[in-house]
Design a protein around this motif. Structure first.
Motif, PDB file in Angstrom:
ATOM      1  N   ARG A  98      69.130  21.604 154.996  1.00 27.35           N
ATOM      2  CA  ARG A  98      70.435  20.986 154.778  1.00 27.35           C
ATOM      3  C   ARG A  98      70.429  19.634 155.466  1.00 27.35           C
ATOM      4  NH1 ARG A  98      74.916  23.912 158.728  1.00 27.35           N
ATOM      5  NH2 ARG A  98      74.253  22.897 160.659  1.00 27.35           N
ATOM      6  N   GLY A  99      71.435  18.828 155.168  1.00 25.92           N
ATOM      7  CA  GLY A  99      71.537  17.518 155.773  1.00 25.92           C
ATOM      8  C   GLY A  99      72.892  17.297 156.410  1.00 25.92           C
ATOM      9  N   VAL A 100      72.906  16.438 157.411  1.00 23.52           N
ATOM     10  CA  VAL A 100      74.150  16.067 158.074  1.00 23.52           C
ATOM     11  C   VAL A 100      74.261  14.548 158.041  1.00 23.52           C
ATOM     12  CG1 VAL A 100      75.477  16.158 160.221  1.00 23.52           C
ATOM     13  CG2 VAL A 100      74.001  18.084 159.590  1.00 23.52           C
ATOM     14  N   ILE A 101      75.400  14.067 157.519  1.00 20.77           N
ATOM     15  CA  ILE A 101      75.689  12.639 157.477  1.00 20.77           C
ATOM     16  C   ILE A 101      77.100  12.458 158.026  1.00 20.77           C
ATOM     17  CG2 ILE A 101      76.003  10.597 156.022  1.00 20.77           C
ATOM     18  CD1 ILE A 101      74.130  11.908 153.961  1.00 20.77           C
ATOM     19  N   ASP A 102      77.233  11.707 159.103  1.00 21.77           N
ATOM     20  CA  ASP A 102      78.541  11.449 159.732  1.00 21.77           C
ATOM     21  C   ASP A 102      79.328  12.729 159.985  1.00 21.77           C
ATOM     22  OD1 ASP A 102      78.113   8.689 159.765  1.00 21.77           O
ATOM     23  OD2 ASP A 102      78.991   8.423 157.780  1.00 21.77           O
ATOM     24  N   GLY A 103      78.649  13.776 160.448  1.00 21.55           N
ATOM     25  CA  GLY A 103      79.309  15.031 160.774  1.00 21.55           C
ATOM     26  C   GLY A 103      79.584  15.928 159.582  1.00 21.55           C
ATOM     27  N   GLU A 104      79.346  15.456 158.370  1.00 23.73           N
ATOM     28  CA  GLU A 104      79.529  16.258 157.159  1.00 23.73           C
ATOM     29  C   GLU A 104      78.211  16.971 156.834  1.00 23.73           C
ATOM     30  OE1 GLU A 104      82.348  16.694 155.481  1.00 23.73           O
ATOM     31  OE2 GLU A 104      83.456  15.331 156.783  1.00 23.73           O
ATOM     32  N   VAL A 105      78.303  18.238 156.439  1.00 25.91           N
ATOM     33  CA  VAL A 105      77.119  19.043 156.157  1.00 25.91           C
ATOM     34  C   VAL A 105      76.925  19.152 154.646  1.00 25.91           C
ATOM     35  CG1 VAL A 105      76.041  21.309 156.447  1.00 25.91           C
ATOM     36  CG2 VAL A 105      77.423  20.341 158.291  1.00 25.91           C
ATOM     37  N   TYR A 106      75.693  18.970 154.191  1.00 25.54           N
ATOM     38  CA  TYR A 106      75.340  19.022 152.775  1.00 25.54           C
ATOM     39  C   TYR A 106      74.207  20.017 152.562  1.00 25.54           C
ATOM     40  CZ  TYR A 106      78.068  14.776 152.620  1.00 25.54           C
ATOM     41  OH  TYR A 106      79.087  13.870 152.740  1.00 25.54           O
ATOM     42  N   ARG A 107      74.429  20.971 151.679  1.00 21.85           N
ATOM     43  CA  ARG A 107      73.389  21.932 151.302  1.00 21.85           C
ATOM     44  C   ARG A 107      72.545  21.292 150.208  1.00 21.85           C
ATOM     45  NH1 ARG A 107      73.092  26.968 147.857  1.00 21.85           N
ATOM     46  NH2 ARG A 107      74.949  26.172 146.834  1.00 21.85           N
ATOM     47  N   PHE A 108      71.238  21.257 150.413  1.00 19.69           N
ATOM     48  CA  PHE A 108      70.344  20.648 149.432  1.00 19.69           C
ATOM     49  C   PHE A 108      70.136  21.602 148.260  1.00 19.69           C
ATOM     50  CE2 PHE A 108      67.991  18.138 153.000  1.00 19.69           C
ATOM     51  CZ  PHE A 108      69.080  17.309 153.137  1.00 19.69           C
ATOM     52  N   LEU A 109      70.388  21.115 147.059  1.00 18.16           N
ATOM     53  CA  LEU A 109      70.183  21.915 145.850  1.00 18.16           C
ATOM     54  C   LEU A 109      68.871  21.558 145.163  1.00 18.16           C
ATOM     55  CD1 LEU A 109      73.797  21.680 144.361  1.00 18.16           C
ATOM     56  CD2 LEU A 109      72.840  23.487 145.812  1.00 18.16           C
ATOM     57  N   MET A 110      68.523  20.276 145.173  1.00 18.73           N
ATOM     58  CA  MET A 110      67.283  19.835 144.542  1.00 18.73           C
ATOM     59  C   MET A 110      66.810  18.566 145.224  1.00 18.73           C
ATOM     60  SD  MET A 110      66.441  19.046 140.554  1.00 18.73           S
ATOM     61  CE  MET A 110      67.096  17.398 140.477  1.00 18.73           C
ATOM     62  N   CYS A 111      65.537  18.535 145.587  1.00 17.09           N
ATOM     63  CA  CYS A 111      64.948  17.367 146.250  1.00 17.09           C
ATOM     64  C   CYS A 111      63.864  16.804 145.340  1.00 17.09           C
ATOM     65  CB  CYS A 111      64.360  17.762 147.598  1.00 17.09           C
ATOM     66  SG  CYS A 111      65.563  18.529 148.696  1.00 17.09           S
ATOM     67  N   ASP A 112      63.941  15.516 145.062  1.00 20.99           N
ATOM     68  CA  ASP A 112      63.031  14.900 144.108  1.00 20.99           C
ATOM     69  C   ASP A 112      62.776  13.451 144.539  1.00 20.99           C
ATOM     70  OD1 ASP A 112      61.429  14.776 141.850  1.00 20.99           O
ATOM     71  OD2 ASP A 112      63.055  15.029 140.425  1.00 20.99           O
ATOM     72  N   HIS A 113      62.163  12.689 143.654  1.00 18.96           N
ATOM     73  CA  HIS A 113      61.933  11.265 143.879  1.00 18.96           C
ATOM     74  C   HIS A 113      62.160  10.555 142.558  1.00 18.96           C
ATOM     75  CE1 HIS A 113      58.043  11.746 141.885  1.00 18.96           C
ATOM     76  NE2 HIS A 113      57.937  12.854 142.584  1.00 18.96           N
ATOM     77  N   GLY A 159      60.128   8.865 140.693  1.00 17.84           N
ATOM     78  CA  GLY A 159      58.970   8.758 139.818  1.00 17.84           C
ATOM     79  C   GLY A 159      57.808   8.027 140.463  1.00 17.84           C
ATOM     80  N   MET A 160      58.104   7.034 141.258  1.00 13.36           N
ATOM     81  CA  MET A 160      57.056   6.280 141.942  1.00 13.36           C
ATOM     82  C   MET A 160      56.892   6.735 143.392  1.00 13.36           C
ATOM     83  SD  MET A 160      55.922   4.178 139.647  1.00 13.36           S
ATOM     84  CE  MET A 160      54.999   2.991 140.580  1.00 13.36           C
ATOM     85  N   LYS A 161      57.694   7.724 143.798  1.00 11.38           N
ATOM     86  CA  LYS A 161      57.687   8.236 145.175  1.00 11.38           C
ATOM     87  C   LYS A 161      57.971   7.124 146.179  1.00 11.38           C
ATOM     88  CE  LYS A 161      54.829  12.218 144.179  1.00 11.38           C
ATOM     89  NZ  LYS A 161      53.660  13.005 144.514  1.00 11.38           N
ATOM     90  N   THR A 162      58.904   6.255 145.802  1.00 10.15           N
ATOM     91  CA  THR A 162      59.337   5.188 146.691  1.00 10.15           C
ATOM     92  C   THR A 162      60.552   5.636 147.483  1.00 10.15           C
ATOM     93  OG1 THR A 162      58.551   3.539 145.117  1.00 10.15           O
ATOM     94  CG2 THR A 162      60.067   2.776 146.801  1.00 10.15           C
ATOM     95  N   VAL A 163      61.537   6.243 146.797  1.00 12.05           N
ATOM     96  CA  VAL A 163      62.747   6.738 147.452  1.00 12.05           C
ATOM     97  C   VAL A 163      62.908   8.222 147.127  1.00 12.05           C
ATOM     98  CG1 VAL A 163      63.908   4.501 147.381  1.00 12.05           C
ATOM     99  CG2 VAL A 163      64.307   6.143 145.539  1.00 12.05           C
ATOM    100  N   GLY A 164      63.624   8.928 147.987  1.00 12.29           N
ATOM    101  CA  GLY A 164      63.919  10.331 147.744  1.00 12.29           C
ATOM    102  C   GLY A 164      65.296  10.470 147.123  1.00 12.29           C
ATOM    103  N   ILE A 165      65.450  11.426 146.225  1.00 11.75           N
ATOM    104  CA  ILE A 165      66.735  11.693 145.588  1.00 11.75           C
ATOM    105  C   ILE A 165      67.050  13.161 145.807  1.00 11.75           C
ATOM    106  CG2 ILE A 165      68.018  11.728 143.427  1.00 11.75           C
ATOM    107  CD1 ILE A 165      66.145   9.427 142.511  1.00 11.75           C
ATOM    108  N   ILE A 166      68.155  13.419 146.494  1.00 16.37           N
ATOM    109  CA  ILE A 166      68.563  14.784 146.824  1.00 16.37           C
ATOM    110  C   ILE A 166      69.911  15.068 146.179  1.00 16.37           C
ATOM    111  CG2 ILE A 166      69.152  16.370 148.698  1.00 16.37           C
ATOM    112  CD1 ILE A 166      67.474  14.453 150.540  1.00 16.37           C
ATOM    113  N   LYS A 167      69.962  16.104 145.341  1.00 16.84           N
ATOM    114  CA  LYS A 167      71.244  16.569 144.819  1.00 16.84           C
ATOM    115  C   LYS A 167      71.749  17.594 145.815  1.00 16.84           C
ATOM    116  CE  LYS A 167      70.448  15.470 140.053  1.00 16.84           C
ATOM    117  NZ  LYS A 167      70.555  15.875 138.667  1.00 16.84           N
TER     118      LYS A 167
END
Length: 123
Positions: A92-107, A109-117
């Motif tokens: 899971r992730g925490v941003i500014d005290g808010e908690v986010y459950r990760f559903l899907m972790c991807d990139h 296509g070029m593996k430059t940035v991560g994209i998390i739903k």
């Protein structure tokens, strides 16, 4: 193609949020069989990562937890400034005290940035 497709360091101002990734540790069971409280601990090396968080209401993501075939609704997309293959959907992730459950972790296509739903679980 050689070299970096996109140098995200040149665009640091596009990643104003900070993401801390956490892993779940179940509480140990005492001699009477009573479990101790669960804990979420920060993952070494995945603390205060530059990211951009934005809403994605209504985006459905398949979930296969516990062998079930369910659909989850993501509330946010978290784009990390760099790609971190160690981040996965069991965390899971925490941003500014808010908690986010990760559903899907991807990139992207070029593996430059991560994209998390993700799905916000508090607040």
């Amino acid at each position: 193609m050689s070299g970096t497709f996109l140098n995200t360091a040149e665009h640091a101002d596009h990643y104003p949020d900070r993401l801390t990734v956490q892993e779940y540790t179940p509480g140990a069971t005492n001699a009477r069989g009573v479990p101790a409280p669960e804990t979420w601990a920060n993952v070494t090396g995945l603390v205060s990562l530059p990211c951009l968080k934005y809403d994605s209401r209504g985006d459905t993501v398949p979930s296969v937890e516990d062998g079930s075939d369910n659909m989850e609704v993501s509330t946010h997309i978290i784009q990390t400034q760099d790609y971190y293959p160690a981040i996965n959907h069991s965390q899971r992730g925490v941003i500014d005290g808010e908690v986010y459950r990760f559903l899907m972790c991807d990139h992207e296509g070029m593996k430059t940035v991560g994209i998390i739903k993700a799905q916000r679980v508090n607040g």
